[in-house]
Design a protein around this motif. Structure first.
Motif, PDB file in Angstrom:
ATOM      1  N   LEU A 243       0.874  -1.164   0.000  1.00  0.00           N
ATOM      2  CA  LEU A 243       0.000   0.000   0.000  1.00  0.00           C
ATOM      3  C   LEU A 243       0.913   1.215   0.000  1.00  0.00           C
ATOM      4  O   LEU A 243       1.785   1.349   0.853  1.00  0.00           O
ATOM      5  CB  LEU A 243      -0.897   0.004   1.242  1.00  0.00           C
ATOM      6  N   ALA A 244       0.760   2.075  -1.007  1.00  0.00           N
ATOM      7  CA  ALA A 244       1.629   3.248  -1.094  1.00  0.00           C
ATOM      8  C   ALA A 244       0.789   4.477  -1.369  1.00  0.00           C
ATOM      9  O   ALA A 244      -0.162   4.432  -2.141  1.00  0.00           O
ATOM     10  CB  ALA A 244       2.654   3.051  -2.206  1.00  0.00           C
ATOM     11  N   ASP A 245       1.124   5.582  -0.732  1.00  0.00           N
ATOM     12  CA  ASP A 245       0.462   6.855  -0.974  1.00  0.00           C
ATOM     13  C   ASP A 245       1.244   7.627  -2.022  1.00  0.00           C
ATOM     14  O   ASP A 245       2.450   7.859  -1.863  1.00  0.00           O
ATOM     15  CB  ASP A 245       0.382   7.681   0.323  1.00  0.00           C
TER      16      ASP A 245
ATOM     17  N   ASP B  90       1.018  11.934  -9.863  1.00  0.00           N
ATOM     18  CA  ASP B  90       1.771  10.724 -10.179  1.00  0.00           C
ATOM     19  C   ASP B  90       0.843   9.584 -10.593  1.00  0.00           C
ATOM     20  O   ASP B  90       1.168   8.802 -11.492  1.00  0.00           O
ATOM     21  CB  ASP B  90       2.627  10.292  -8.990  1.00  0.00           C
ATOM     22  N   ILE B  91      -0.311   9.498  -9.945  1.00  0.00           N
ATOM     23  CA  ILE B  91      -1.295   8.466 -10.302  1.00  0.00           C
ATOM     24  C   ILE B  91      -1.773   8.678 -11.734  1.00  0.00           C
ATOM     25  O   ILE B  91      -1.875   7.738 -12.521  1.00  0.00           O
ATOM     26  CB  ILE B  91      -2.499   8.469  -9.324  1.00  0.00           C
ATOM     27  N   ARG B  92      -2.054   9.937 -12.099  1.00  0.00           N
ATOM     28  CA  ARG B  92      -2.486  10.239 -13.476  1.00  0.00           C
ATOM     29  C   ARG B  92      -1.386   9.874 -14.470  1.00  0.00           C
ATOM     30  O   ARG B  92      -1.649   9.299 -15.520  1.00  0.00           O
ATOM     31  CB  ARG B  92      -2.857  11.720 -13.612  1.00  0.00           C
TER      32      ARG B  92
END
Length: 124
Positions: free
Chosen positions: A5-7, A12-14
């Protein structure tokens, strides 16, 4: 395989989603590729593990025949008319050389002889 699990920031997700879509793979697959690439680049400069992986890599090749003979022939193909071992290599691998090479060899020998003769004359 372990799940993590990383935040990550939305930006960055996009970016990950866009790259994954371009490659037709999942975000998780892209993350595994990114980590593997980073890990490979981050190896210590003195780490020679890659060398251990490469030792013997050609041992089962059948397309080159005897590997030692193949290597000798490859090295022989690097021989040039001005190399000291030209005659010996040409005798062993005559198909690697032609008349042009022989003419270049003779030209080289003639030039070497004239230099030597010129030096002897100037020494008198």
């Amino acid at each position: 395989m372990t799940r993590i699990l990383a935040d990550l920031p939305e930006e960055d997700i996009r970016w990950l989603d866009q790259r994954a879509a371009e490659r037709g793979i999942s975000r998780a697959s892209l993350l595994r590729d990114v980590v593997a690439t980073y890990k490979a680049q981050d190896q210590a400069p003195n780490d020679k593990a890659w060398l251990d992986q490469a030792i013997g890599i050609w041992k089962d090749r059948t397309d080159i025949g005897d590997a030692v003979e193949w290597q000798r022939r490859e090295r022989a193909s690097w021989t040039r008319p001005w190399d000291d071992d030209y005659e010996a290599v040409r005798a062993e691998f005559p198909d690697l050389f032609d008349e042009t090479d022989d003419r270049e060899r003779q030209r080289y020998l003639d030039m070497s002889a004239s230099r030597t003769t010129g030096q002897k004359r100037s020494d008198r």
